[in-house]
Design a protein around this motif. Structure first.
Motif, PDB file in Angstrom:
ATOM      1  N   PRO A 106      -2.648  -4.855  -9.417  1.00  0.00           N
ATOM      2  CA  PRO A 106      -2.467  -4.165  -8.130  1.00  0.00           C
ATOM      3  C   PRO A 106      -1.488  -2.998  -8.118  1.00  0.00           C
ATOM      4  O   PRO A 106      -1.503  -2.212  -7.181  1.00  0.00           O
ATOM      5  CB  PRO A 106      -1.974  -5.283  -7.202  1.00  0.00           C
ATOM      6  CG  PRO A 106      -1.365  -6.303  -8.098  1.00  0.00           C
ATOM      7  CD  PRO A 106      -2.115  -6.236  -9.388  1.00  0.00           C
ATOM      8  N   HIS A 107      -0.638  -2.876  -9.138  1.00  0.00           N
ATOM      9  CA  HIS A 107       0.393  -1.837  -9.072  1.00  0.00           C
ATOM     10  C   HIS A 107       0.605  -1.219 -10.449  1.00  0.00           C
ATOM     11  O   HIS A 107       0.885  -1.925 -11.423  1.00  0.00           O
ATOM     12  CB  HIS A 107       1.703  -2.428  -8.550  1.00  0.00           C
ATOM     13  CG  HIS A 107       2.733  -1.414  -8.174  1.00  0.00           C
ATOM     14  ND1 HIS A 107       4.009  -1.745  -7.767  1.00  0.00           N
ATOM     15  CD2 HIS A 107       2.690  -0.057  -8.139  1.00  0.00           C
ATOM     16  CE1 HIS A 107       4.690  -0.654  -7.484  1.00  0.00           C
ATOM     17  NE2 HIS A 107       3.911   0.388  -7.715  1.00  0.00           N
ATOM     18  N   PHE A 108       0.467   0.102 -10.528  1.00  0.00           N
ATOM     19  CA  PHE A 108       0.679   0.853 -11.761  1.00  0.00           C
ATOM     20  C   PHE A 108       1.858   1.790 -11.549  1.00  0.00           C
ATOM     21  O   PHE A 108       1.849   2.631 -10.648  1.00  0.00           O
ATOM     22  CB  PHE A 108      -0.577   1.656 -12.111  1.00  0.00           C
ATOM     23  CG  PHE A 108      -0.536   2.327 -13.458  1.00  0.00           C
ATOM     24  CD1 PHE A 108      -0.878   1.629 -14.600  1.00  0.00           C
ATOM     25  CD2 PHE A 108      -0.171   3.656 -13.584  1.00  0.00           C
ATOM     26  CE1 PHE A 108      -0.850   2.244 -15.852  1.00  0.00           C
ATOM     27  CE2 PHE A 108      -0.145   4.282 -14.818  1.00  0.00           C
ATOM     28  CZ  PHE A 108      -0.488   3.572 -15.961  1.00  0.00           C
ATOM     29  N   LEU A 109       2.892   1.639 -12.380  1.00  0.00           N
ATOM     30  CA  LEU A 109       4.074   2.496 -12.310  1.00  0.00           C
ATOM     31  C   LEU A 109       4.142   3.328 -13.580  1.00  0.00           C
ATOM     32  O   LEU A 109       4.024   2.799 -14.692  1.00  0.00           O
ATOM     33  CB  LEU A 109       5.356   1.675 -12.178  1.00  0.00           C
ATOM     34  CG  LEU A 109       5.485   0.765 -10.950  1.00  0.00           C
ATOM     35  CD1 LEU A 109       4.986  -0.640 -11.269  1.00  0.00           C
ATOM     36  CD2 LEU A 109       6.925   0.695 -10.457  1.00  0.00           C
ATOM     37  N   LEU A 143      -0.075   3.210  -6.767  1.00  0.00           N
ATOM     38  CA  LEU A 143       0.442   4.050  -7.846  1.00  0.00           C
ATOM     39  C   LEU A 143       1.829   4.543  -7.480  1.00  0.00           C
ATOM     40  O   LEU A 143       2.026   5.166  -6.439  1.00  0.00           O
ATOM     41  CB  LEU A 143      -0.491   5.238  -8.083  1.00  0.00           C
ATOM     42  CG  LEU A 143       0.007   6.336  -9.026  1.00  0.00           C
ATOM     43  CD1 LEU A 143       0.178   5.802 -10.449  1.00  0.00           C
ATOM     44  CD2 LEU A 143      -0.965   7.531  -9.012  1.00  0.00           C
ATOM     45  N   SER A 144       2.806   4.255  -8.344  1.00  0.00           N
ATOM     46  CA  SER A 144       4.171   4.752  -8.163  1.00  0.00           C
ATOM     47  C   SER A 144       4.492   5.705  -9.308  1.00  0.00           C
ATOM     48  O   SER A 144       4.456   5.313 -10.479  1.00  0.00           O
ATOM     49  CB  SER A 144       5.184   3.597  -8.134  1.00  0.00           C
ATOM     50  OG  SER A 144       5.010   2.809  -6.980  1.00  0.00           O
ATOM     51  N   ILE A 197      12.997  -2.331  -8.806  1.00  0.00           N
ATOM     52  CA  ILE A 197      13.251  -2.342  -7.355  1.00  0.00           C
ATOM     53  C   ILE A 197      12.038  -1.804  -6.607  1.00  0.00           C
ATOM     54  O   ILE A 197      11.627  -2.356  -5.577  1.00  0.00           O
ATOM     55  CB  ILE A 197      14.512  -1.516  -7.029  1.00  0.00           C
ATOM     56  CG1 ILE A 197      15.756  -2.198  -7.608  1.00  0.00           C
ATOM     57  CG2 ILE A 197      14.665  -1.328  -5.516  1.00  0.00           C
ATOM     58  CD1 ILE A 197      17.015  -1.349  -7.558  1.00  0.00           C
ATOM     59  N   ILE A 198      11.436  -0.737  -7.127  1.00  0.00           N
ATOM     60  CA  ILE A 198      10.233  -0.163  -6.509  1.00  0.00           C
ATOM     61  C   ILE A 198       9.091  -1.183  -6.529  1.00  0.00           C
ATOM     62  O   ILE A 198       8.353  -1.335  -5.554  1.00  0.00           O
ATOM     63  CB  ILE A 198       9.826   1.132  -7.233  1.00  0.00           C
ATOM     64  CG1 ILE A 198      10.841   2.241  -6.929  1.00  0.00           C
ATOM     65  CG2 ILE A 198       8.414   1.566  -6.845  1.00  0.00           C
ATOM     66  CD1 ILE A 198      10.726   3.442  -7.842  1.00  0.00           C
ATOM     67  N   ALA A 199       8.944  -1.887  -7.653  1.00  0.00           N
ATOM     68  CA  ALA A 199       7.878  -2.892  -7.757  1.00  0.00           C
ATOM     69  C   ALA A 199       8.056  -4.002  -6.736  1.00  0.00           C
ATOM     70  O   ALA A 199       7.082  -4.473  -6.135  1.00  0.00           O
ATOM     71  CB  ALA A 199       7.862  -3.471  -9.172  1.00  0.00           C
ATOM     72  N   LEU A 200       9.292  -4.425  -6.531  1.00  0.00           N
ATOM     73  CA  LEU A 200       9.560  -5.564  -5.653  1.00  0.00           C
ATOM     74  C   LEU A 200       9.719  -5.175  -4.189  1.00  0.00           C
ATOM     75  O   LEU A 200       9.328  -5.928  -3.292  1.00  0.00           O
ATOM     76  CB  LEU A 200      10.820  -6.290  -6.121  1.00  0.00           C
ATOM     77  CG  LEU A 200      10.780  -6.884  -7.536  1.00  0.00           C
ATOM     78  CD1 LEU A 200      12.125  -7.514  -7.881  1.00  0.00           C
ATOM     79  CD2 LEU A 200       9.662  -7.920  -7.654  1.00  0.00           C
ATOM     80  N   TYR A 201      10.307  -3.993  -3.946  1.00  0.00           N
ATOM     81  CA  TYR A 201      10.667  -3.628  -2.568  1.00  0.00           C
ATOM     82  C   TYR A 201      10.184  -2.234  -2.159  1.00  0.00           C
ATOM     83  O   TYR A 201      10.501  -1.774  -1.068  1.00  0.00           O
ATOM     84  CB  TYR A 201      12.190  -3.674  -2.388  1.00  0.00           C
ATOM     85  CG  TYR A 201      12.826  -4.949  -2.873  1.00  0.00           C
ATOM     86  CD1 TYR A 201      12.726  -6.136  -2.137  1.00  0.00           C
ATOM     87  CD2 TYR A 201      13.528  -4.998  -4.073  1.00  0.00           C
ATOM     88  CE1 TYR A 201      13.312  -7.306  -2.584  1.00  0.00           C
ATOM     89  CE2 TYR A 201      14.113  -6.173  -4.529  1.00  0.00           C
ATOM     90  CZ  TYR A 201      14.004  -7.318  -3.782  1.00  0.00           C
ATOM     91  OH  TYR A 201      14.585  -8.478  -4.231  1.00  0.00           O
ATOM     92  N   GLY A 202       9.427  -1.561  -3.015  1.00  0.00           N
ATOM     93  CA  GLY A 202       9.031  -0.180  -2.739  1.00  0.00           C
ATOM     94  C   GLY A 202       8.003  -0.037  -1.637  1.00  0.00           C
ATOM     95  O   GLY A 202       7.516  -1.013  -1.073  1.00  0.00           O
ATOM     96  N   LYS A 203       7.654   1.216  -1.373  1.00  0.00           N
ATOM     97  CA  LYS A 203       6.713   1.536  -0.294  1.00  0.00           C
ATOM     98  C   LYS A 203       5.326   1.012  -0.616  1.00  0.00           C
ATOM     99  O   LYS A 203       4.808   1.206  -1.712  1.00  0.00           O
ATOM    100  CB  LYS A 203       6.662   3.049  -0.087  1.00  0.00           C
ATOM    101  CG  LYS A 203       8.013   3.640   0.323  1.00  0.00           C
ATOM    102  CD  LYS A 203       8.000   5.154   0.252  1.00  0.00           C
ATOM    103  CE  LYS A 203       9.387   5.711   0.545  1.00  0.00           C
ATOM    104  NZ  LYS A 203       9.450   7.173   0.361  1.00  0.00           N
TER     105      LYS A 203
END
Length: 276
Positions: A106-109, A143-144, A197-203
């Motif tokens: 679900p999330h690609f950084l 996508l971050s 932090i972005i993964a856990l609490y990001g937008k």
């Protein structure tokens, strides 16, 4: 506590190596898988390393994870040619992102660069800009994009240009205020922390770009301490209620869940030396 799994590519670089260590030490993560072309010197019970050729990486090489962190990056000098540079900094991240989408991650950084722009007059920034553009067009669930300034830290390899730039930026740091603040050098360990932090609490939106000055200020949110009343604190009968067993947590990588093993054994406390 959440039970999260992460995949990291580019784990042997400055930021990637710091990221792997921080993920393994983080309570939220029970599994960290690294896909790399060579072995890591770092080891941890949570860590699994898959040695793969990125030119032949397949969908089955990527298991499920909540986040895939892409820290791939090189220099033209190290790559040997522009063609090889684009392989590492453009083709590989895009191919891995495509596989991550197929696997339902679900999330690609991804780490790009502060000046990423497909229309930039600078070749390096153009490649990073093309990568951002194509990743956005891929339609990832989330996508971050991480855009750090010059990364500082202890590298395994010596890069003369970056070392010179690092010294110049450190000298100029007090002068970089206002809009110029975003050009300040940033510690790789801070970028790694910011990514978690972005993964856990990001937008929670499809695409988010994080500039270097924002990365430098990200910190974990404060967790309020649990308020335990004096009545409960000193009520030993209350504290001793329930099954009196010890439990060990076992990581089951195949199912990504915590299992409890009950161990019936006595607990012995060592008596404190009265002289202390």
């Amino acid at each position: 506590m959440s039970m999260r799994a992460a995949i990291v590519v580019g784990a042997t670089g400055l930021t990637g190596s710091a990221l792997v260590e921080q993920l393994c030490e983080h309570d939220e993560y029970i599994s960290v898988t690294v896909i790399a072309r060579r072995k890591l010197t770092y080891t941890h019970p949570k860590l699994e390393v898959k040695i793969r050729d990125f030119d032949r990486i397949e969908e089955n090489d990527i298991g499920f994870a909540h986040e895939l962190y892409c820290c791939l990056g090189t220099t033209i000098k190290k790559a040997g040619s522009r063609e090889m540079f684009e392989k590492v900094d453009f083709e590989y991240p895009l191919a891995i992102a495509s596989l991550a989408k197929k696997r339902g991650i679900p999330h690609f950084l991804v780490i790009t660069a502060m000046g990423a722009n497909e229309n930039s007059p600078f070749y390096y920034n153009r490649v990073k800009g093309k990568l951002e553009r194509d990743l956005e067009e891929l339609g990832l669930q989330r996508l971050s994009i991480i855009r750090p300034s010059l990364l500082v830290g202890n590298r395994d390899e010596f890069r003369l240009g970056e070392k010179a730039g690092e010294k110049l930026l450190k000298l100029a740091q007090p002068l970089l205020i206002g809009p110029l603040k975003r050009s300040r050098a940033i510690e790789a360990t801070q970028v790694a922390k910011a990514m978690i932090i972005i993964a856990l609490y990001g937008k929670q939106q499809p695409v988010t770009i994080y500039p270097s000055d924002e990365l430098a200020t990200l910190e974990y949110p404060e967790v309020p301490e649990e308020d335990i009343s004096r009545e409960i604190l000193f009520n030993w009968d209350k504290l001793n209620e329930g099954e009196k067993v010890n439990r060990e947590v076992v990581i089951n990588r195949d199912k990504y869940k915590l299992e409890e093993t009950v161990i019936d054994k006595e607990v012995h406390f060592r008596q404190r030396d009265q002289d202390n």
